[in-house]
Scaffold this motif. Structure first.
Motif, PDB file in Angstrom:
ATOM      1  N   LYS A  39     -53.243  42.028   7.535  1.00 32.72           N
ATOM      2  CA  LYS A  39     -53.606  40.855   8.334  1.00 32.72           C
ATOM      3  C   LYS A  39     -53.337  39.567   7.563  1.00 32.72           C
ATOM      4  O   LYS A  39     -53.647  39.464   6.386  1.00 32.72           O
ATOM      5  CB  LYS A  39     -55.081  40.945   8.711  1.00 32.72           C
ATOM      6  N   GLY A  40     -52.746  38.598   8.241  1.00 24.53           N
ATOM      7  CA  GLY A  40     -52.416  37.325   7.605  1.00 24.53           C
ATOM      8  C   GLY A  40     -51.075  37.328   6.901  1.00 24.53           C
ATOM      9  O   GLY A  40     -50.750  36.373   6.174  1.00 24.53           O
ATOM     10  N   LEU A  41     -50.267  38.377   7.135  1.00 20.45           N
ATOM     11  CA  LEU A  41     -48.976  38.503   6.444  1.00 20.45           C
ATOM     12  C   LEU A  41     -48.073  37.305   6.707  1.00 20.45           C
ATOM     13  O   LEU A  41     -47.476  36.739   5.777  1.00 20.45           O
ATOM     14  CB  LEU A  41     -48.273  39.790   6.890  1.00 20.45           C
ATOM     15  N   ALA A  42     -47.947  36.904   7.967  1.00 24.64           N
ATOM     16  CA  ALA A  42     -47.036  35.801   8.298  1.00 24.64           C
ATOM     17  C   ALA A  42     -47.421  34.533   7.547  1.00 24.64           C
ATOM     18  O   ALA A  42     -46.549  33.810   7.038  1.00 24.64           O
ATOM     19  CB  ALA A  42     -47.022  35.558   9.809  1.00 24.64           C
ATOM     20  N   GLU A  43     -48.704  34.257   7.445  1.00 19.75           N
ATOM     21  CA  GLU A  43     -49.156  33.066   6.731  1.00 19.75           C
ATOM     22  C   GLU A  43     -48.827  33.158   5.239  1.00 19.75           C
ATOM     23  O   GLU A  43     -48.432  32.160   4.609  1.00 19.75           O
ATOM     24  CB  GLU A  43     -50.668  32.874   6.924  1.00 19.75           C
ATOM     25  N   ARG A  44     -48.989  34.350   4.679  1.00 19.58           N
ATOM     26  CA  ARG A  44     -48.678  34.503   3.254  1.00 19.58           C
ATOM     27  C   ARG A  44     -47.189  34.339   2.978  1.00 19.58           C
ATOM     28  O   ARG A  44     -46.792  33.773   1.951  1.00 19.58           O
ATOM     29  CB  ARG A  44     -49.175  35.869   2.745  1.00 19.58           C
ATOM     30  N   VAL A  45     -46.356  34.817   3.897  1.00 13.96           N
ATOM     31  CA  VAL A  45     -44.909  34.637   3.727  1.00 13.96           C
ATOM     32  C   VAL A  45     -44.550  33.163   3.863  1.00 13.96           C
ATOM     33  O   VAL A  45     -43.781  32.612   3.059  1.00 13.96           O
ATOM     34  CB  VAL A  45     -44.120  35.486   4.740  1.00 13.96           C
ATOM     35  N   ARG A  46     -45.117  32.492   4.853  1.00  6.19           N
ATOM     36  CA  ARG A  46     -44.790  31.069   5.054  1.00  6.19           C
ATOM     37  C   ARG A  46     -45.298  30.198   3.903  1.00  6.19           C
ATOM     38  O   ARG A  46     -44.749  29.132   3.638  1.00  6.19           O
ATOM     39  CB  ARG A  46     -45.347  30.580   6.382  1.00  6.19           C
ATOM     40  N   ALA A  47     -46.313  30.675   3.210  1.00  8.25           N
ATOM     41  CA  ALA A  47     -46.820  29.906   2.070  1.00  8.25           C
ATOM     42  C   ALA A  47     -45.775  29.802   0.963  1.00  8.25           C
ATOM     43  O   ALA A  47     -45.749  28.815   0.221  1.00  8.25           O
ATOM     44  CB  ALA A  47     -48.083  30.558   1.525  1.00  8.25           C
ATOM     45  N   ILE A  48     -44.890  30.806   0.854  1.00  5.98           N
ATOM     46  CA  ILE A  48     -43.845  30.745  -0.180  1.00  5.98           C
ATOM     47  C   ILE A  48     -42.465  30.493   0.424  1.00  5.98           C
ATOM     48  O   ILE A  48     -41.507  30.204  -0.300  1.00  5.98           O
ATOM     49  CB  ILE A  48     -43.809  32.034  -1.034  1.00  5.98           C
ATOM     50  N   SER A  49     -42.367  30.586   1.759  1.00  2.00           N
ATOM     51  CA  SER A  49     -41.090  30.327   2.427  1.00  2.00           C
ATOM     52  C   SER A  49     -41.373  29.632   3.755  1.00  2.00           C
ATOM     53  O   SER A  49     -41.319  30.248   4.829  1.00  2.00           O
ATOM     54  CB  SER A  49     -40.338  31.647   2.660  1.00  2.00           C
ATOM     55  N   PRO A  50     -41.712  28.329   3.707  1.00  5.84           N
ATOM     56  CA  PRO A  50     -42.158  27.604   4.907  1.00  5.84           C
ATOM     57  C   PRO A  50     -41.167  27.666   6.069  1.00  5.84           C
ATOM     58  O   PRO A  50     -41.572  27.597   7.235  1.00  5.84           O
ATOM     59  CB  PRO A  50     -42.331  26.171   4.401  1.00  5.84           C
ATOM     60  N   GLN A  51     -39.882  27.772   5.756  1.00 10.27           N
ATOM     61  CA  GLN A  51     -38.870  27.806   6.809  1.00 10.27           C
ATOM     62  C   GLN A  51     -38.710  29.180   7.441  1.00 10.27           C
ATOM     63  O   GLN A  51     -37.884  29.364   8.332  1.00 10.27           O
ATOM     64  CB  GLN A  51     -37.518  27.353   6.237  1.00 10.27           C
ATOM     65  N   GLY A  52     -39.505  30.173   6.991  1.00 10.17           N
ATOM     66  CA  GLY A  52     -39.351  31.531   7.482  1.00 10.17           C
ATOM     67  C   GLY A  52     -38.306  32.277   6.670  1.00 10.17           C
ATOM     68  O   GLY A  52     -38.056  31.958   5.508  1.00 10.17           O
ATOM     69  N   VAL A  53     -37.700  33.288   7.287  1.00 15.05           N
ATOM     70  CA  VAL A  53     -36.701  34.104   6.598  1.00 15.05           C
ATOM     71  C   VAL A  53     -35.474  34.270   7.489  1.00 15.05           C
ATOM     72  O   VAL A  53     -35.523  34.013   8.697  1.00 15.05           O
ATOM     73  CB  VAL A  53     -37.277  35.492   6.223  1.00 15.05           C
ATOM     74  N   ASP A  54     -34.382  34.700   6.886  1.00 16.00           N
ATOM     75  CA  ASP A  54     -33.146  34.891   7.660  1.00 16.00           C
ATOM     76  C   ASP A  54     -33.055  36.279   8.279  1.00 16.00           C
ATOM     77  O   ASP A  54     -32.449  36.454   9.339  1.00 16.00           O
ATOM     78  CB  ASP A  54     -31.930  34.663   6.751  1.00 16.00           C
ATOM     79  N   ALA A  55     -33.628  37.277   7.597  1.00 17.32           N
ATOM     80  CA  ALA A  55     -33.526  38.646   8.082  1.00 17.32           C
ATOM     81  C   ALA A  55     -34.718  39.445   7.574  1.00 17.32           C
ATOM     82  O   ALA A  55     -35.355  39.086   6.580  1.00 17.32           O
ATOM     83  CB  ALA A  55     -32.222  39.293   7.600  1.00 17.32           C
ATOM     84  N   VAL A  56     -35.012  40.543   8.283  1.00 13.05           N
ATOM     85  CA  VAL A  56     -36.155  41.395   7.924  1.00 13.05           C
ATOM     86  C   VAL A  56     -35.727  42.858   7.979  1.00 13.05           C
ATOM     87  O   VAL A  56     -35.133  43.313   8.958  1.00 13.05           O
ATOM     88  CB  VAL A  56     -37.353  41.191   8.885  1.00 13.05           C
ATOM     89  N   LEU A  57     -36.082  43.603   6.931  1.00 10.76           N
ATOM     90  CA  LEU A  57     -35.929  45.054   6.916  1.00 10.76           C
ATOM     91  C   LEU A  57     -37.322  45.664   6.914  1.00 10.76           C
ATOM     92  O   LEU A  57     -38.100  45.447   5.990  1.00 10.76           O
ATOM     93  CB  LEU A  57     -35.150  45.502   5.672  1.00 10.76           C
ATOM     94  N   ASP A  58     -37.626  46.422   7.951  1.00 16.57           N
ATOM     95  CA  ASP A  58     -38.935  47.082   8.057  1.00 16.57           C
ATOM     96  C   ASP A  58     -38.783  48.555   7.708  1.00 16.57           C
ATOM     97  O   ASP A  58     -38.216  49.333   8.472  1.00 16.57           O
ATOM     98  CB  ASP A  58     -39.488  46.937   9.477  1.00 16.57           C
ATOM     99  N   ALA A  59     -39.306  48.929   6.531  1.00 18.72           N
ATOM    100  CA  ALA A  59     -39.331  50.340   6.137  1.00 18.72           C
ATOM    101  C   ALA A  59     -40.762  50.852   6.122  1.00 18.72           C
ATOM    102  O   ALA A  59     -41.048  51.887   5.534  1.00 18.72           O
ATOM    103  CB  ALA A  59     -38.695  50.502   4.757  1.00 18.72           C
ATOM    104  N   SER A  60     -41.647  50.126   6.772  1.00 20.37           N
ATOM    105  CA  SER A  60     -43.077  50.417   6.714  1.00 20.37           C
ATOM    106  C   SER A  60     -43.615  51.023   7.999  1.00 20.37           C
ATOM    107  O   SER A  60     -44.228  52.078   7.986  1.00 20.37           O
ATOM    108  CB  SER A  60     -43.843  49.129   6.388  1.00 20.37           C
ATOM    109  N   GLY A  61     -43.411  50.320   9.124  1.00 21.83           N
ATOM    110  CA  GLY A  61     -43.933  50.813  10.391  1.00 21.83           C
ATOM    111  C   GLY A  61     -45.429  50.612  10.558  1.00 21.83           C
ATOM    112  O   GLY A  61     -46.075  51.335  11.321  1.00 21.83           O
ATOM    113  N   ARG A  62     -46.002  49.641   9.873  1.00 22.47           N
ATOM    114  CA  ARG A  62     -47.443  49.400   9.988  1.00 22.47           C
ATOM    115  C   ARG A  62     -47.758  48.271  10.978  1.00 22.47           C
ATOM    116  O   ARG A  62     -48.776  47.613  10.861  1.00 22.47           O
ATOM    117  CB  ARG A  62     -48.037  49.046   8.617  1.00 22.47           C
ATOM    118  N   GLY A  63     -46.879  48.016  11.916  1.00 25.65           N
ATOM    119  CA  GLY A  63     -47.157  47.012  12.933  1.00 25.65           C
ATOM    120  C   GLY A  63     -46.686  45.622  12.593  1.00 25.65           C
ATOM    121  O   GLY A  63     -47.173  44.635  13.172  1.00 25.65           O
ATOM    122  N   GLU A  64     -45.724  45.505  11.670  1.00 26.66           N
ATOM    123  CA  GLU A  64     -45.272  44.184  11.241  1.00 26.66           C
ATOM    124  C   GLU A  64     -44.205  43.555  12.143  1.00 26.66           C
ATOM    125  O   GLU A  64     -43.766  42.428  11.866  1.00 26.66           O
ATOM    126  CB  GLU A  64     -44.692  44.250   9.818  1.00 26.66           C
TER     127      GLU A  64
END
Length: 306
Positions: free
Chosen positions: A193-218
């Protein structure tokens, strides 16, 4: 005779048996390997439990494993790529949780002497998958890639391949794996919970691509951070296919040797590390699979059948 892991019904690890079987014979276009190492992957315990029976039905009794490294000890008719005594790695066509396995030479590459057996036996499945998905995501130098389960089997390869290509990598993992990720050039963030906020804290502009190898609802957070689903790819979130993301189904085919060649070159150059958490003899296969299923690993698990 030759030892091999077999099971006659789907179930928990208590259905596994290590039995003496006649070694397979290399047919035309095949080689037989004296197996030195076999990587343990999540798909193996999923197959054992019957989770894959609808898409990968087995003719029981069956075996497990496809990642393999070993010594060619028999060459079938028409094979010219390898000879008896060659040390190789790649994927097998018969189960690799065994002292002897058959393989298609097209799915093998020569094992460099500098690469230990336990590392060589882990490369094919997760390594080729990581190489493939980075191509599908078209990640390029200067871009930012978010990898879920960055310390896992595929994640460990993907983050290092991306970093080597000049990509900024943010990786989600439990805090116990953050230091390892930093050592690989990854910026770690804690999943949950709060993952998006933690990512934006170090990358305010978001990201260019995402690889999901987890499957935990991200997936919802991933789509938001990537500005849409087009460059979000999952290995496991099949239920999210309707969201517009890419779902990867591995079909290595002809790319396998190229991917393995690239990965081996990086290992030999000291630019890619394959952490090994533990090795097991064939008789401890149940323990290896139980540890794999428990998750949160700090490295690869490997069977050493010889």
């Amino acid at each position: 005779m030759s030892l091999a892991v077999r099971f006659s019904e789907y179930g928990a690890t208590d259905v596994l048996r290590v039995v003496d079987v006649p070694p397979p014979t290399a047919g035309p276009g095949q080689v037989r390997l004296a197996v030195r190492a076999a990587g343990v992957n999540p798909i193996d315990w999923k197959i054992l439990h019957g989770h894959m029976s609808q898409v990968m039905p087995l003719d029981l009794p069956g075996g497990l494993g496809s990642d393999v490294a070993g010594v060619v000890d028999q060459v079938g008719e028409g094979v010219t790529a390898f000879s008896v005594g060659d040390e190789v790695l790649g994927a097998s066509v018969t189960p690799s949780y065994a002292q002897s396995a058959l393989a298609d030479p097209a799915a093998l590459v020569a094992k460099p002497a500098s690469v230990p057996w336990e590392v060589a036996g882990t490369l094919a499945g997760p390594g080729i998958t990581a190489w493939e998905v980075l191509g599908k995501l078209k990640v390029a130098k200067g871009e930012t890639l978010l990898v879920h389960a960055a310390a896992g089997g595929v994640g460990t390869f993907a983050v290092q391949l991306a970093v080597d290509r000049g990509v900024r990598v943010i990786g989600t993992a439990g805090e116990g794996n953050h230091e390892q990720l930093r050592s690989l050039g990854v910026e770690p963030v804690t999943y949950g919970k709060g993952l998006a906020e933690r990512v934006r804290a170090i990358s305010p502009q978001g990201v260019d691509a995402v690889l999901d190898a987890s499957g935990r609802g991200e997936i919802p957070d991933s789509i938001e951070l990537a500005g849409g689903p087009a460059r979000v790819l999952s290995l496991v979130a099949f239920d999210a296919a309707g969201s517009g993301i890419q779902i990867h189904m591995s079909e290595p085919g002809a790319v396998g040797p190229q991917a393995l060649g690239d990965i081996l070159a990086l290992i030999e150059a000291g630019r890619l590390r394959v952490p090994i958490q533990r090795t097991y003899p064939l008789g401890e296969v149940a323990a290896a699979l139980e540890v794999s299923e428990s998750g949160h690993l700090g490295g690869k698990l490997v069977l050493l059948p010889a």
